[in-house]
Design an enzyme around this catalytic site. Structure first.
Site, PDB file in Angstrom:
ATOM      1  N   ASN A 103       0.696  -1.111   0.028  1.00 35.64           N
ATOM      2  CA  ASN A 103      -0.095  -0.046   0.039  1.00 35.64           C
ATOM      3  C   ASN A 103       0.947   1.184  -0.019  1.00 35.64           C
ATOM      4  O   ASN A 103       1.513   1.630   0.983  1.00 35.64           O
ATOM      5  CB  ASN A 103      -0.907   0.023   1.338  1.00 35.64           C
ATOM      6  CG  ASN A 103      -1.755   1.076   1.216  1.00 35.64           C
ATOM      7  OD1 ASN A 103      -1.740   2.041   0.466  1.00 35.64           O
ATOM      8  ND2 ASN A 103      -2.822   1.150   2.273  1.00 35.64           N
ATOM      9  N   ASP A 157      -6.833   5.497  -9.293  1.00 34.91           N
ATOM     10  CA  ASP A 157      -8.345   5.432  -8.925  1.00 34.91           C
ATOM     11  C   ASP A 157      -8.832   7.035  -8.554  1.00 34.91           C
ATOM     12  O   ASP A 157      -8.251   7.618  -7.786  1.00 34.91           O
ATOM     13  CB  ASP A 157      -8.450   4.508  -7.720  1.00 34.91           C
ATOM     14  CG  ASP A 157      -9.784   4.326  -7.410  1.00 34.91           C
ATOM     15  OD1 ASP A 157     -10.986   5.257  -7.764  1.00 34.91           O
ATOM     16  OD2 ASP A 157     -10.105   3.394  -6.801  1.00 34.91           O
ATOM     17  N   SER A 214       0.716   1.726 -21.069  1.00 39.73           N
ATOM     18  CA  SER A 214      -0.174   1.002 -20.113  1.00 39.73           C
ATOM     19  C   SER A 214      -1.051   0.614 -20.507  1.00 39.73           C
ATOM     20  O   SER A 214      -1.913   0.886 -21.666  1.00 39.73           O
ATOM     21  CB  SER A 214      -0.211   2.052 -18.879  1.00 39.73           C
ATOM     22  OG  SER A 214      -1.216   2.804 -19.195  1.00 39.73           O
ATOM     23  N   GLU A 215      -1.545  -0.297 -20.078  1.00 35.62           N
ATOM     24  CA  GLU A 215      -3.086  -1.309 -20.342  1.00 35.62           C
ATOM     25  C   GLU A 215      -4.164  -0.092 -20.189  1.00 35.62           C
ATOM     26  O   GLU A 215      -5.094   0.047 -21.076  1.00 35.62           O
ATOM     27  CB  GLU A 215      -3.261  -2.511 -19.455  1.00 35.62           C
ATOM     28  CG  GLU A 215      -2.639  -3.508 -19.926  1.00 35.62           C
ATOM     29  CD  GLU A 215      -1.158  -3.405 -19.381  1.00 35.62           C
ATOM     30  OE1 GLU A 215      -0.776  -2.485 -18.519  1.00 35.62           O
ATOM     31  OE2 GLU A 215      -0.351  -4.075 -19.541  1.00 35.62           O
TER      32      GLU A 215
END
Length: 246
Positions: free
Chosen positions: A124, A147, A222-223
């Site tokens: 984390n 996010d 990146s994806e």
């Protein structure tokens, strides 16, 4: 700390993403139950296990590039190939995704002798970033498609905040760079506002970004970047330089 395996001269199969697609997209960054691999201090990092080939000539002996929330490792692997003399670390909060990236790295090492200088850890970053890195150690930190945590009550979960920026500044060398990119304009504005307000960061000009190939690559490799491109979405990048205290 898990090292993802080494080739030992035996070929390895590249993992298939569909086997990992059922993983939840988001995790609660305030939880502690997924931090078993987190070192107590930077000196506890098991770099010899994570990067068995790091003793080779020309390779740095400490991590200098970090991809926070590295996802399935597209940018991570590309950064490693672009900077073979650097050690590159991905940090990811979702264990199944970490498993995928570890298998991907192991396959690249075994089959093509690539990715010797990159690795991923399950941790984390919001809580334990300084546990991994010493003062002034890092050259570049990437925050790609974090996010957005749209709900106001959850905005404190965002990876960019004044408190966290102070931790990132502590670990970045002067002149080091923070790269951010998202397809959410509101999140982009949030990150830029907090970085511009922080006394230890200054924003790169459009010209400076145009001259930095990594500012472009983070929006292509990146994806998540590829998903945005397929959907004809918009990207909002920004890069900030770590400066001396005024």
């Amino acid at each position: 700390m898990s090292a993802g395996g080494e080739d030992g001269g035996v070929s390895a199969t590249m993992p298939r993403k569909p086997a990992f697609r059922s993983v939840r997209t988001h995790r609660n960054p305030l939880s502690d139950y997924f931090t078993d691999d987190t070192p107590i201090r930077p000196d506890d990092m098991k770099l010899d296990e994570m990067f068995p080939a790091r003793a080779q000539s020309g390779t740095e002996k400490q991590i200098s590039i970090v991809d926070v929330g590295c996802g399935f490792g597209g940018l991570l692997v590309r950064l490693a190939s672009l900077h073979p003399e650097k050690l590159v670390l991905g940090m990811e909060i979702r264990q199944p995704v970490v498993n995928y990236v570890q298998k991907r790295i192991a396959a690249l090492r075994a089959n093509d002798n690539e990715a010797q200088n990159c690795q991923v850890v399950f941790t984390n970053a919001m809580k334990y970033f300084p546990n991994f890195f010493s003062c002034g150690q890092l050259e570049k930190i990437f925050f790609c498609f974090p996010d957005p945590h749209f709900k106001r009550a959850k905005q404190r979960w965002r990876i960019i905040s004044r408190t966290l920026l102070t931790e990132y500044a502590y670990c970045l060398k002067e002149g080091g760079l923070i790269y951010t990119i998202t397809d959410v304009r509101a999140l982009h504005n949030w990150m830029v506002e907090r970085l511009e307000a922080h006394p230890l960061f200054e924003r790169l000009s459009e010209q400076e970004m145009a001259e930095d190939p990594l500012a472009t690559i983070m929006g292509e490799t990146s994806e998540e970047a590829q998903r945005v491109d397929r959907n004809n979405g918009f990207l909002f990048p920004a890069v900030f330089r770590r400066i001396a205290a005024r």
